[in-house]
Write a protein that holds these residues in place. Structure first.
Motif, PDB file in Angstrom:
ATOM      1  N   HIS A   9       0.921  -1.124   0.061  1.00 43.93           N
ATOM      2  CA  HIS A   9      -0.147  -0.062  -0.033  1.00 43.93           C
ATOM      3  C   HIS A   9       0.998   1.113  -0.103  1.00 43.93           C
ATOM      4  O   HIS A   9       1.981   1.340   0.648  1.00 43.93           O
ATOM      5  CB  HIS A   9      -0.932   0.098   1.437  1.00 43.93           C
ATOM      6  CG  HIS A   9      -2.265   1.079   0.972  1.00 43.93           C
ATOM      7  ND1 HIS A   9      -1.960   2.354   1.052  1.00 43.93           N
ATOM      8  CD2 HIS A   9      -3.312   0.742   0.893  1.00 43.93           C
ATOM      9  CE1 HIS A   9      -3.231   3.141   0.740  1.00 43.93           C
ATOM     10  NE2 HIS A   9      -3.870   1.735   0.753  1.00 43.93           N
ATOM     11  N   PRO A  10       0.518   2.100  -0.859  1.00 40.01           N
ATOM     12  CA  PRO A  10       1.421   3.277  -0.884  1.00 40.01           C
ATOM     13  C   PRO A  10       1.373   4.324   0.134  1.00 40.01           C
ATOM     14  O   PRO A  10       2.221   5.304   0.241  1.00 40.01           O
ATOM     15  CB  PRO A  10       1.094   3.995  -2.404  1.00 40.01           C
ATOM     16  CG  PRO A  10      -0.194   3.713  -2.570  1.00 40.01           C
ATOM     17  CD  PRO A  10      -0.385   2.380  -1.878  1.00 40.01           C
ATOM     18  N   GLU A  11       0.395   4.490   1.024  1.00 44.27           N
ATOM     19  CA  GLU A  11       0.265   5.233   2.271  1.00 44.27           C
ATOM     20  C   GLU A  11       0.237   4.942   3.434  1.00 44.27           C
ATOM     21  O   GLU A  11      -0.332   4.016   3.941  1.00 44.27           O
ATOM     22  CB  GLU A  11      -1.449   5.715   1.912  1.00 44.27           C
ATOM     23  CG  GLU A  11      -1.736   6.713   3.192  1.00 44.27           C
ATOM     24  CD  GLU A  11      -0.731   7.869   3.406  1.00 44.27           C
ATOM     25  OE1 GLU A  11      -0.134   8.147   4.310  1.00 44.27           O
ATOM     26  OE2 GLU A  11      -0.595   8.633   2.069  1.00 44.27           O
ATOM     27  N   PRO A  12       1.290   5.444   4.249  1.00 44.65           N
ATOM     28  CA  PRO A  12       1.771   5.025   5.368  1.00 44.65           C
ATOM     29  C   PRO A  12       0.790   5.163   6.316  1.00 44.65           C
ATOM     30  O   PRO A  12       0.749   4.466   7.298  1.00 44.65           O
ATOM     31  CB  PRO A  12       3.061   5.685   5.916  1.00 44.65           C
ATOM     32  CG  PRO A  12       3.628   6.236   4.424  1.00 44.65           C
ATOM     33  CD  PRO A  12       2.331   6.352   3.503  1.00 44.65           C
ATOM     34  N   GLN A  13      -0.363   5.984   6.003  1.00 48.13           N
ATOM     35  CA  GLN A  13      -1.409   6.319   7.207  1.00 48.13           C
ATOM     36  C   GLN A  13      -2.625   5.621   6.916  1.00 48.13           C
ATOM     37  O   GLN A  13      -3.596   5.728   7.475  1.00 48.13           O
ATOM     38  CB  GLN A  13      -1.668   7.719   7.155  1.00 48.13           C
ATOM     39  CG  GLN A  13      -0.555   8.356   7.709  1.00 48.13           C
ATOM     40  CD  GLN A  13      -0.836  10.003   7.689  1.00 48.13           C
ATOM     41  OE1 GLN A  13      -1.065  10.603   8.624  1.00 48.13           O
ATOM     42  NE2 GLN A  13      -0.271  10.799   6.737  1.00 48.13           N
ATOM     43  N   SER A  14      -2.467   4.758   5.770  1.00 44.92           N
ATOM     44  CA  SER A  14      -3.799   3.967   5.402  1.00 44.92           C
ATOM     45  C   SER A  14      -4.146   2.869   6.397  1.00 44.92           C
ATOM     46  O   SER A  14      -3.358   2.526   7.379  1.00 44.92           O
ATOM     47  CB  SER A  14      -3.340   3.322   4.040  1.00 44.92           C
ATOM     48  OG  SER A  14      -2.660   2.150   4.463  1.00 44.92           O
ATOM     49  N   THR A  17      -2.225  -0.206   5.984  1.00 50.33           N
ATOM     50  CA  THR A  17      -0.893  -0.182   6.705  1.00 50.33           C
ATOM     51  C   THR A  17      -1.258  -0.346   8.220  1.00 50.33           C
ATOM     52  O   THR A  17      -0.344  -1.053   8.908  1.00 50.33           O
ATOM     53  CB  THR A  17      -0.333   1.318   6.549  1.00 50.33           C
ATOM     54  OG1 THR A  17      -0.070   1.263   5.148  1.00 50.33           O
ATOM     55  CG2 THR A  17       1.192   1.220   7.249  1.00 50.33           C
ATOM     56  N   TYR A  40       6.247  -0.953  -1.524  1.00 45.21           N
ATOM     57  CA  TYR A  40       6.281   0.588  -1.688  1.00 45.21           C
ATOM     58  C   TYR A  40       7.608   1.344  -0.963  1.00 45.21           C
ATOM     59  O   TYR A  40       8.352   2.013  -1.797  1.00 45.21           O
ATOM     60  CB  TYR A  40       4.948   1.386  -1.426  1.00 45.21           C
ATOM     61  CG  TYR A  40       3.973   1.080  -2.425  1.00 45.21           C
ATOM     62  CD1 TYR A  40       3.982   1.690  -3.452  1.00 45.21           C
ATOM     63  CD2 TYR A  40       3.139   0.190  -2.148  1.00 45.21           C
ATOM     64  CE1 TYR A  40       2.966   1.532  -4.626  1.00 45.21           C
ATOM     65  CE2 TYR A  40       2.042  -0.143  -3.171  1.00 45.21           C
ATOM     66  CZ  TYR A  40       1.893   0.630  -4.224  1.00 45.21           C
ATOM     67  OH  TYR A  40       1.029   0.171  -5.173  1.00 45.21           O
TER      68      TYR A  40
END
Length: 236
Positions: A9-14, A17, A40
């Protein structure tokens, strides 16, 4: 257990994640050894190519699976592939953690599968399903998606989620011999409340805490087929 989490997943705050972080915390808290491949963050290259081999048997024509087999024997796999393959062989449990993209895995995860599940180690010849090279390992697919649960099923608008995951669960993970566990699914994630997300995390934690008790999905066994891979039942 020795667990490898492959996270895409490209978003660390997702939320995806957050599921990865929860898995790491829960499993380590139970005393398991855990490694994480954050694709990523690693800037993982998903493209299978001739550059995946330090040396090649045939420099004029690339047969990728054949070069994989020879690369394993000669120690000529690219360093990033060898590193991930070492992690995979070390682990007895694999977790693939990702959001569903277009009824499938993100491209970066597909590229990890293409490059790391190498011929000659993970599969080859009649080494597939229960005779696959990764036989004895377990795998859990944990995924998030935007759709609501009622949108998936035999009579639902999108059809069964199992049909979408079939190329991954059967055609990939079971094919290389792994015991495939029932996936964990977090539904409608971008649109639900914080409280509802917490419920999914609590359910995921409970699943992880009892993962050793999970029964795998049943897939074909080579003993059910003859030497030409015709079903034995057809001979009676």
């Amino acid at each position: 257990m020795k667990v490898l989490i492959v996270h895409a997943h490209p978003e660390p705050q997702s939320f995806t994640t957050a599921m990865r972080d929860l898995a790491l915390e829960t499993l380590q808290g139970q005393g398991h050894e855990v490694q994480v491949s954050d694709l990523y963050a690693m800037n993982w290259n998903p493209v299978a190519s001739a550059a995946d081999f330090v040396e090649r048997e045939n420099s004029d024509y690339l047969v990728y699976a054949l070069e994989q087999r020879l690369g394993v024997k000669k120690g000529c796999l690219a360093a990033d592939i060898q590193s991930e393959l070492d992690k995979l062989l070390w682990a007895d449990t694999l977790i693939l953690n990702f959001p569903l993209y277009w009824f499938s895995v993100p491209a970066i995860l597909k590229g990890w599968i293409d490059r790391v599940l190498v011929s000659g180690v993970c599969y080859g010849g009649k080494r597939f399903y229960d005779q696959g090279g990764l036989s004895g390992k377990r795998v859990l697919v944990s995924l998030t998606l935007g759709g609501r649960e009622h949108m998936f099923g035999d009579d639902a608008i999108h059809g069964p989620l199992e049909d979408m995951l079939r190329p991954l669960l059967r055609g990939t993970l079971a094919y290389v011999g792994m015991d495939v566990l029932q996936p964990f699914v977090a539904w409608h994630v971008p649109y639900i409340s914080h409280e509802e997300r917490q419920k999914f995390l609590s359910a995921y934690q409970q699943r992880l805490e009892t993962i050793g008790q999970d029964q795998p999905i049943e897939f074909p066994r080579l003993s059910q087929f003859d030497e030409f891979l015709y079903p034995l039942a057809q001979k009676s």
